[in-house]
Write a protein that holds these residues in place. Structure first.
Motif, PDB file in Angstrom:
ATOM      1  N   GLU A 158      15.788  -5.291   2.384  1.00 13.51           N
ATOM      2  CA  GLU A 158      15.127  -5.059   1.062  1.00 13.51           C
ATOM      3  C   GLU A 158      15.404  -6.258   0.170  1.00 13.51           C
ATOM      4  O   GLU A 158      14.427  -6.577  -0.495  1.00 13.51           O
ATOM      5  CB  GLU A 158      16.393  -3.878   0.358  1.00 13.51           C
ATOM      6  CG  GLU A 158      16.194  -2.499   0.675  1.00 13.51           C
ATOM      7  CD  GLU A 158      17.179  -1.760  -0.133  1.00 13.51           C
ATOM      8  OE1 GLU A 158      18.232  -2.136  -0.757  1.00 13.51           O
ATOM      9  OE2 GLU A 158      17.205  -0.440   0.288  1.00 13.51           O
ATOM     10  N   GLN A 203      12.076  -7.966   1.232  1.00 10.21           N
ATOM     11  CA  GLN A 203      11.236  -7.416   0.394  1.00 10.21           C
ATOM     12  C   GLN A 203      11.169  -7.708  -1.226  1.00 10.21           C
ATOM     13  O   GLN A 203       9.913  -8.192  -1.572  1.00 10.21           O
ATOM     14  CB  GLN A 203      11.139  -5.981   0.281  1.00 10.21           C
ATOM     15  CG  GLN A 203      10.808  -5.303   1.714  1.00 10.21           C
ATOM     16  CD  GLN A 203      11.004  -3.771   1.927  1.00 10.21           C
ATOM     17  OE1 GLN A 203      11.642  -3.249   1.026  1.00 10.21           O
ATOM     18  NE2 GLN A 203      10.506  -3.375   2.999  1.00 10.21           N
ATOM     19  N   LEU A 204      12.323  -8.046  -1.677  1.00 12.84           N
ATOM     20  CA  LEU A 204      12.610  -8.514  -3.024  1.00 12.84           C
ATOM     21  C   LEU A 204      12.111  -9.815  -3.052  1.00 12.84           C
ATOM     22  O   LEU A 204      11.246 -10.274  -4.129  1.00 12.84           O
ATOM     23  CB  LEU A 204      13.926  -8.292  -3.780  1.00 12.84           C
ATOM     24  CG  LEU A 204      14.241  -7.003  -4.070  1.00 12.84           C
ATOM     25  CD1 LEU A 204      15.782  -6.915  -4.581  1.00 12.84           C
ATOM     26  CD2 LEU A 204      13.576  -6.837  -5.234  1.00 12.84           C
ATOM     27  N   LEU A 216       8.232  -9.951  -3.120  1.00 15.65           N
ATOM     28  CA  LEU A 216       7.683  -9.758  -4.389  1.00 15.65           C
ATOM     29  C   LEU A 216       7.878 -10.475  -5.418  1.00 15.65           C
ATOM     30  O   LEU A 216       6.730 -10.717  -6.378  1.00 15.65           O
ATOM     31  CB  LEU A 216       8.381  -8.146  -4.806  1.00 15.65           C
ATOM     32  CG  LEU A 216       7.868  -6.908  -4.024  1.00 15.65           C
ATOM     33  CD1 LEU A 216       8.819  -5.793  -4.444  1.00 15.65           C
ATOM     34  CD2 LEU A 216       6.419  -6.577  -4.041  1.00 15.65           C
ATOM     35  N   LYS A 217       9.027 -11.234  -5.367  1.00 17.54           N
ATOM     36  CA  LYS A 217       9.276 -12.231  -6.566  1.00 17.54           C
ATOM     37  C   LYS A 217       8.326 -13.375  -6.384  1.00 17.54           C
ATOM     38  O   LYS A 217       7.672 -13.857  -7.497  1.00 17.54           O
ATOM     39  CB  LYS A 217      10.492 -12.704  -6.478  1.00 17.54           C
ATOM     40  CG  LYS A 217      11.658 -11.762  -6.998  1.00 17.54           C
ATOM     41  CD  LYS A 217      13.173 -12.096  -7.304  1.00 17.54           C
ATOM     42  CE  LYS A 217      13.880 -11.242  -7.603  1.00 17.54           C
ATOM     43  NZ  LYS A 217      15.283 -11.714  -7.778  1.00 17.54           N
ATOM     44  N   GLN A 250       5.384 -13.103  -4.949  1.00 16.37           N
ATOM     45  CA  GLN A 250       4.064 -12.668  -5.391  1.00 16.37           C
ATOM     46  C   GLN A 250       3.913 -12.742  -6.838  1.00 16.37           C
ATOM     47  O   GLN A 250       2.761 -12.929  -7.402  1.00 16.37           O
ATOM     48  CB  GLN A 250       3.625 -11.382  -4.688  1.00 16.37           C
ATOM     49  CG  GLN A 250       2.329 -10.786  -4.822  1.00 16.37           C
ATOM     50  CD  GLN A 250       2.172  -9.277  -4.425  1.00 16.37           C
ATOM     51  OE1 GLN A 250       3.263  -8.694  -4.068  1.00 16.37           O
ATOM     52  NE2 GLN A 250       1.057  -8.933  -4.317  1.00 16.37           N
ATOM     53  N   LEU A 251       4.990 -12.340  -7.613  1.00 11.42           N
ATOM     54  CA  LEU A 251       4.685 -12.280  -9.088  1.00 11.42           C
ATOM     55  C   LEU A 251       4.804 -13.498  -9.373  1.00 11.42           C
ATOM     56  O   LEU A 251       3.943 -13.738 -10.376  1.00 11.42           O
ATOM     57  CB  LEU A 251       6.157 -11.240  -9.517  1.00 11.42           C
ATOM     58  CG  LEU A 251       6.147 -11.352 -10.829  1.00 11.42           C
ATOM     59  CD1 LEU A 251       5.182 -10.307 -11.494  1.00 11.42           C
ATOM     60  CD2 LEU A 251       7.490 -10.841 -11.371  1.00 11.42           C
ATOM     61  N   GLN A 253       1.142 -14.649  -9.178  1.00 10.14           N
ATOM     62  CA  GLN A 253       0.275 -14.109 -10.227  1.00 10.14           C
ATOM     63  C   GLN A 253       0.307 -14.444 -11.498  1.00 10.14           C
ATOM     64  O   GLN A 253      -0.411 -14.893 -12.279  1.00 10.14           O
ATOM     65  CB  GLN A 253       0.763 -12.585 -10.228  1.00 10.14           C
ATOM     66  CG  GLN A 253       0.000 -11.796  -8.829  1.00 10.14           C
ATOM     67  CD  GLN A 253       0.423 -10.307  -8.977  1.00 10.14           C
ATOM     68  OE1 GLN A 253       1.065  -9.771 -10.053  1.00 10.14           O
ATOM     69  NE2 GLN A 253      -0.065  -9.509  -8.052  1.00 10.14           N
TER      70      GLN A 253
END
Length: 75
Positions: free
Chosen positions: A51, A54-55, A58-59, A61-62, A65
């Protein structure tokens, strides 16, 4: 009914007895105790690490963006 009683008195070898106990017999997880607790702790640690990875992804990727929105490519 007499036939049922005679089947109950039949002696089984230890292999036959183990077979009749089923798949749950002898399972460390079913037995509980220190081995079971250690296994659960290891499993929890593994999924916690998954996890966390994955976090982090995601961070990242954010963040990418958000950077793209702040600095749009010039055409």
């Amino acid at each position: 009914m007499h036939a049922c009683k005679s089947l109950n008195n039949v002696k089984m070898s230890s292999n036959e007895q183990n077979f009749h106990l089923g798949a749950q017999a002898g399972s460390i997880g079913q037995a509980g105790g220190a081995f079971s607790e250690r296994g659960k702790a290891a499993e929890n640690a593994y999924f916690h690490a998954q996890e966390a990875e994955q976090l982090a992804a995601l961070k990242a990727q954010l963040g990418q963006q958000q950077q793209q929105q702040q600095n749009p490519p010039s055409s």
